[in-house]
Design an enzyme around this catalytic site. Sequence first.
Site, PDB file in Angstrom:
ATOM      1  N   TRP A 101      73.480  32.821 -46.774  1.00 18.29           N
ATOM      2  CA  TRP A 101      74.048  31.599 -46.186  1.00 18.29           C
ATOM      3  C   TRP A 101      72.987  30.686 -45.595  1.00 18.29           C
ATOM      4  O   TRP A 101      73.027  29.471 -45.782  1.00 18.29           O
ATOM      5  CB  TRP A 101      75.138  31.938 -45.166  1.00 18.29           C
ATOM      6  CG  TRP A 101      76.392  32.396 -45.848  1.00 18.29           C
ATOM      7  CD1 TRP A 101      76.938  33.651 -45.808  1.00 18.29           C
ATOM      8  CD2 TRP A 101      77.228  31.625 -46.727  1.00 18.29           C
ATOM      9  NE1 TRP A 101      78.064  33.691 -46.597  1.00 18.29           N
ATOM     10  CE2 TRP A 101      78.270  32.481 -47.166  1.00 18.29           C
ATOM     11  CE3 TRP A 101      77.209  30.311 -47.185  1.00 18.29           C
ATOM     12  CZ2 TRP A 101      79.280  32.044 -48.043  1.00 18.29           C
ATOM     13  CZ3 TRP A 101      78.215  29.882 -48.059  1.00 18.29           C
ATOM     14  CH2 TRP A 101      79.229  30.743 -48.472  1.00 18.29           C
ATOM     15  N   ASP A 172      74.711  28.636 -37.442  1.00 22.57           N
ATOM     16  CA  ASP A 172      75.896  28.916 -38.251  1.00 22.57           C
ATOM     17  C   ASP A 172      76.463  30.250 -37.775  1.00 22.57           C
ATOM     18  O   ASP A 172      75.883  31.302 -38.014  1.00 22.57           O
ATOM     19  CB  ASP A 172      75.483  28.990 -39.732  1.00 22.57           C
ATOM     20  CG  ASP A 172      76.656  29.327 -40.652  1.00 22.57           C
ATOM     21  OD1 ASP A 172      77.773  29.558 -40.147  1.00 22.57           O
ATOM     22  OD2 ASP A 172      76.443  29.354 -41.879  1.00 22.57           O
ATOM     23  N   LYS A 196      87.132  33.091 -41.179  1.00 21.28           N
ATOM     24  CA  LYS A 196      86.675  34.462 -40.957  1.00 21.28           C
ATOM     25  C   LYS A 196      87.237  35.017 -39.651  1.00 21.28           C
ATOM     26  O   LYS A 196      87.871  36.048 -39.646  1.00 21.28           O
ATOM     27  CB  LYS A 196      85.144  34.531 -40.919  1.00 21.28           C
ATOM     28  CG  LYS A 196      84.476  34.608 -42.284  1.00 21.28           C
ATOM     29  CD  LYS A 196      84.204  33.295 -42.916  1.00 21.28           C
ATOM     30  CE  LYS A 196      83.638  33.432 -44.318  1.00 21.28           C
ATOM     31  NZ  LYS A 196      82.499  32.560 -44.552  1.00 21.28           N
TER      32      LYS A 196
HETATM   33  C1  PLP Z   1      81.738  31.717 -45.257  1.00 17.44           C
HETATM   34  C2  PLP Z   1      80.476  31.218 -44.708  1.00 17.44           C
HETATM   35  C3  PLP Z   1      80.020  29.916 -44.976  1.00 17.44           C
HETATM   36  C4  PLP Z   1      80.763  28.973 -45.881  1.00 17.44           C
HETATM   37  O1  PLP Z   1      81.946  28.609 -45.271  1.00 17.44           O
HETATM   38  P1  PLP Z   1      82.950  27.561 -45.966  1.00 17.44           P
HETATM   39  O2  PLP Z   1      83.891  27.295 -44.852  1.00 17.44           O
HETATM   40  O3  PLP Z   1      83.559  28.259 -47.142  1.00 17.44           O
HETATM   41  O4  PLP Z   1      82.175  26.366 -46.377  1.00 17.44           O
HETATM   42  C5  PLP Z   1      78.843  29.506 -44.390  1.00 17.44           C
HETATM   43  N1  PLP Z   1      78.147  30.318 -43.593  1.00 17.44           N
HETATM   44  C6  PLP Z   1      78.544  31.572 -43.312  1.00 17.44           C
HETATM   45  C7  PLP Z   1      77.728  32.417 -42.409  1.00 17.44           C
HETATM   46  C8  PLP Z   1      79.724  32.060 -43.869  1.00 17.44           C
HETATM   47  O5  PLP Z   1      80.138  33.303 -43.587  1.00 17.44           O
END
Ligand code: PLP
Length: 359
Positions: A101, A172, A196
């Site tokens: 990511w 993030d 999540k």
């Molecule tokens: C799932 C995830 C993303 C992408 O998320 P979206 O909402 O599908 O764009 C980005 N960073 C991390 C750490 C993730 O787990």
Amino acid sequence: MERLHNFSAGPAMLPQSVLEQARDELLNWHGCGMSVMEMTHRGKDFFGIINQAEADLRELLNVPANYRVLFLQGGATLQFAQIPLNLLAGRSADYIVTGAWSKKAFKEAGKVGNARLAATTESSNFTRLPGAEEISLSNDAAYLHVCTNETVHGVEMHDIATLGASVTLVADMSSHILSRPVDVSKYGLIYGGAQKNIGPAGLTLVIVREDLLGKAPANLPTMLDYTVQAENGSMFNTPPTYSIYVAGLVFQWLKKQGGLAAIEQANIAKAKLLYEAIDASNLYHNPVEPSCRSRMNVPFTLKKDGLDEAFIVAAKQQGIVSIKGHKMVGGMRASIYNAMPLEGVQALVSFMQDFEAKN
Ligand SMILES: *Cc1c(COP(=O)(O)O)cnc(C)c1O
């Protein structure tokens, strides 16, 4: 029908009591005569919902008053571009790449501005975090970007002290936000997709320090401008109303669990149970350095060739689903977010032990 043990990385499980409340309120929310899905976002009912959600989130994360909470769309993936577009102001930004990511975030930032690689652990297959001595920061970076929990590789930053106190940290936190207390004041900006650990897909959370607003170039499309979103209470256009409502129910559920300190203890217990079972086995293997193993996403491989498919089929017979690993890592991955009860992890561990005994 019984509900399954759902180990999906996202969209992921929601607490059952939240789903039940959403069901009970579906047709006629609080006697207003319609569903939250059907009501205007400009009325007092929805203002109440979004304001309560923000207040509960602020209380849970102890968000300081000089931070704005934005309920946006486009997922964490849009943030990969939206962050540099808003914060760079002609400067560069440093990126630490610790998994799939943060690698994507770095690449996307490079499309819209000057992104510098400050460290990467790719040569270690993203099984560890870089030490302080491996991180090279530039003097004039607008911010330092990290992914504090790598969902695919199962690597979590349990401590950000090595990153230095002087930088503007952008994190993030998509896959571990609300799983543990966080000192928000240590960050310039925190973001995450909701699907999540927060609520349904379609909602993206951004928490940004006020002094970082107002730096966007004049030609930035309006919808991408944090300042506009902040000035309009996340309602410059129609927000993802139902996702915000369900996220609000999740925040209330978290408060009932005792808040983030209490949910952290539950998450530690679940992760400990699973990692201990993996480490004690001769069949299963987790490649991540113990000091940075994720409490939320637990990848593991089977040491014996050709057993993966049989594992997945047998797991399904026990009601254990969405256990297949990301194709980048292979093997299996168990995502055990806040909503996964201890009983779900116990069921997985006893299935794994049983499968090992038979194979
Ligand atoms: C799932 C995830 C993303 C992408 O998320 P979206 O909402 O599908 O764009 C980005 N960073 C991390 C750490 C993730 O787990």
